[in-house]
Design an enzyme around this catalytic site. Structure first.
Site, PDB file in Angstrom:
ATOM      1  N   HIS A 114       0.851  -1.194   0.000  1.00 59.67           N
ATOM      2  CA  HIS A 114       0.000   0.000   0.000  1.00 59.67           C
ATOM      3  C   HIS A 114       0.887   1.245   0.000  1.00 59.67           C
ATOM      4  CE1 HIS A 114      -2.880   3.022   1.335  1.00 59.67           C
ATOM      5  NE2 HIS A 114      -3.829   2.194   0.935  1.00 59.67           N
ATOM      6  N   GLU A 158      -3.989   2.510  -7.096  1.00 59.71           N
ATOM      7  CA  GLU A 158      -4.399   3.573  -6.182  1.00 59.71           C
ATOM      8  C   GLU A 158      -3.544   4.814  -6.427  1.00 59.71           C
ATOM      9  OE1 GLU A 158      -6.624   1.952  -2.568  1.00 59.71           O
ATOM     10  OE2 GLU A 158      -4.514   1.960  -2.055  1.00 59.71           O
TER      11      GLU A 158
HETATM   12  P1  PGA Z   1      -9.584   6.037   0.675  1.00 59.01           P
HETATM   13  O1  PGA Z   1      -8.453   4.941   0.929  1.00 59.01           O
HETATM   14  O2  PGA Z   1     -10.796   5.307   0.179  1.00 59.01           O
HETATM   15  O3  PGA Z   1      -9.801   6.668   2.015  1.00 59.01           O
HETATM   16  O4  PGA Z   1      -9.057   6.988  -0.342  1.00 59.01           O
HETATM   17  C1  PGA Z   1      -8.186   3.953  -0.013  1.00 59.01           C
HETATM   18  C2  PGA Z   1      -6.901   3.260   0.336  1.00 59.01           C
HETATM   19  O5  PGA Z   1      -5.930   3.943   0.693  1.00 59.01           O
HETATM   20  O6  PGA Z   1      -6.815   2.032   0.306  1.00 59.01           O
END
Ligand code: PGA
Length: 220
Positions: free
Chosen positions: A94, A146
């Protein structure tokens, strides 16, 4: 479609129990369709989540991280062979781990291998293609795109931009998108053929929002 709730470093025991009770009451009456719900609590609560969620065939528990080491003298770490007793999935790489803990492609590669050797499906996060091309073992993983600029806000990427990104990568497999997905914008992502799911952080912490998200996805 996968719906992955990443609870990050939130909720104590009491909050987690309330959360689980509320979610389970809802799931008891929920027609899942092809929804696969995966919830990722903090490590100390993995066994609690397994206990509550094991009875739902379409729900899985995920860890948020795993040690790159396979056991032994590594104080503070949890190894894949321990996590596998509670979780069938594990988030790996992540962006918050890459930026706050300096995780490298080598670390992530080791973590993926440890997961796969223990029958844990890695959910490998990436924010750009460089982060993917440096990892050799992506065959049996879920890929979660992401973009950093969209994480933790209220504005998610738009569908066209996301498609443009996917087309530009040459990745043939479907990907998961994460970054400010919530009950207001989730419908823009449902039905995009290159997406296999959504990773939800902030909005998944609130049971009302989480249930709305589940209802919206399952109703389509
Ligand atoms: P968020 O987080 O939905 O708060 O943007 C997603 C993530 O970091 O996995």
């Amino acid at each position: 479609m996968y719906l992955i709730f990443n609870l990050k470093q939130n909720k104590d025991l009491n909050d987690n129990e309330h959360y689980l009770k509320s979610i389970c009451d809802f799931l008891d009456k929920f027609p899942p369709g092809d929804t696969k719900l995966i919830i990722a609590p903090s490590t100390p609560y993995l066994s609690l989540y397994k206990k509550y969620l094991d009875k739902y065939s379409y729900v899985g528990v995920s860890a948020q991280d795993v040690s790159k080491f396979n056991g032994g003298a590594f104080t503070g770490e949890s190894s894949a062979f321990q996590i596998k007793d509670y979780a069938k999935y594990c988030i790996v790489g992540h962006s918050e781990r890459r930026s706050n803990f300096g995780e490298s492609a080598k670390d992530i590669t080791l973590k993926i291998n440890n997961c796969l050797e223990n029958d844990i499906k890695p959910i490998v996060c990436f924010s750009n293609m460089d982060q993917l091309t440096t990892i050799p073992n992506l065959k049996d993983v879920l890929l979660a795109y992401e973009p950093i600029e969209y994480i933790g806000g209220s504005e998610a990427i738009n569908g066209d931009k996301l498609k443009e990104f996917h087309d530009s990568t040459g990745i043939s497999q479907q990907i998961i998108y994460g970054g400010s997905v919530n009950q207001e914008n989730i419908l823009r992502f449902v039905g995009l053929s290159f997406l296999s799911g959504l990773l939800v952080g902030g909005a998944s912490l609130d049971t009302n929002k989480a249930k709305k998200i589940l209802n919206l996805v399952a109703s389509l």
